[in-house]
Design a protein around this motif. Structure first.
Motif, PDB file in Angstrom:
ATOM      1  N   TYR A  15       0.837  -1.203   0.000  1.00  0.00           N
ATOM      2  CA  TYR A  15       0.000   0.000   0.000  1.00  0.00           C
ATOM      3  C   TYR A  15       0.873   1.255   0.000  1.00  0.00           C
ATOM      4  O   TYR A  15       0.617   2.190  -0.765  1.00  0.00           O
ATOM      5  N   CYS A  47       2.435   1.797  -3.390  1.00  0.00           N
ATOM      6  CA  CYS A  47       1.425   2.263  -4.336  1.00  0.00           C
ATOM      7  C   CYS A  47       1.137   3.746  -4.121  1.00  0.00           C
ATOM      8  O   CYS A  47       1.021   4.505  -5.093  1.00  0.00           O
ATOM      9  N   CYS A  81      -4.990   3.073  -5.576  1.00  0.00           N
ATOM     10  CA  CYS A  81      -4.524   2.094  -4.595  1.00  0.00           C
ATOM     11  C   CYS A  81      -5.671   1.431  -3.843  1.00  0.00           C
ATOM     12  O   CYS A  81      -5.508   1.021  -2.700  1.00  0.00           O
TER      13      CYS A  81
END
Length: 148
Positions: free
Chosen positions: A103, A106, A124
């Motif tokens: 995460y 991203c 994301c």
């Protein structure tokens, strides 16, 4: 009742009402009172409204806001939801390190695209949901143990 009666009933139900269904009101109009639907006040209404305005300040009507009374209500702090606290801890823990890492990567990639091009070619959302799922799975047993 036949099929023709059925269709004629349906037609009558959904058709427009006839123009002569509502006749205009009969009679003259008064020049002393304003026409309905206008904002004009007659002299009698003006007098009554002035009297009402004077009387409003005299008695206690309705809810009067308390301004500096001796009794001050203590503001209670709303307790934090333990689920939110546990999920934040789990998202940062070793158990969710993989989804958190993906995460974060991203987010950096998308932020860079927005700064360079003014728009991003991806989002994301998928990585966020993987992280949220991991955090929820980690926090659930701790939460239920806390609630018992």
């Amino acid at each position: 009742m036949g099929i023709t009666d059925f269709f004629s009933d349906v037609w009558e139900t959904f058709s427009y009402p006839s123009p002569d269904a509502e006749a205009p009101p009969q009679g003259g109009s008064s020049t002393e009172s304003p026409a309905s639907g206008t904002d004009e006040e007659s002299d009698a209404e003006k007098e009554a409204n002035k009297e009402d305005a004077k009387e409003e300040g005299e008695g206690e009507q309705g809810h009067m806001p308390s301004g500096g009374d001796d009794e001050e209500e203590e503001e209670e702090e709303e307790p934090q939801d333990p689920k939110d606290i546990l999920e934040k801890e789990c998202a940062e823990s070793k158990a969710c390190h993989g989804p958190k890492h993906h995460y974060d990567e991203c987010v950096e990639r998308v932020t860079g695209q927005i700064e360079n091009d003014g728009k991003a070619s991806e989002d994301c959302v998928e990585e966020f949901f993987h992280l949220a799922h991991c955090a929820t799975q980690c926090a659930a047993p701790k939460l239920f143990a806390q609630l018992k």
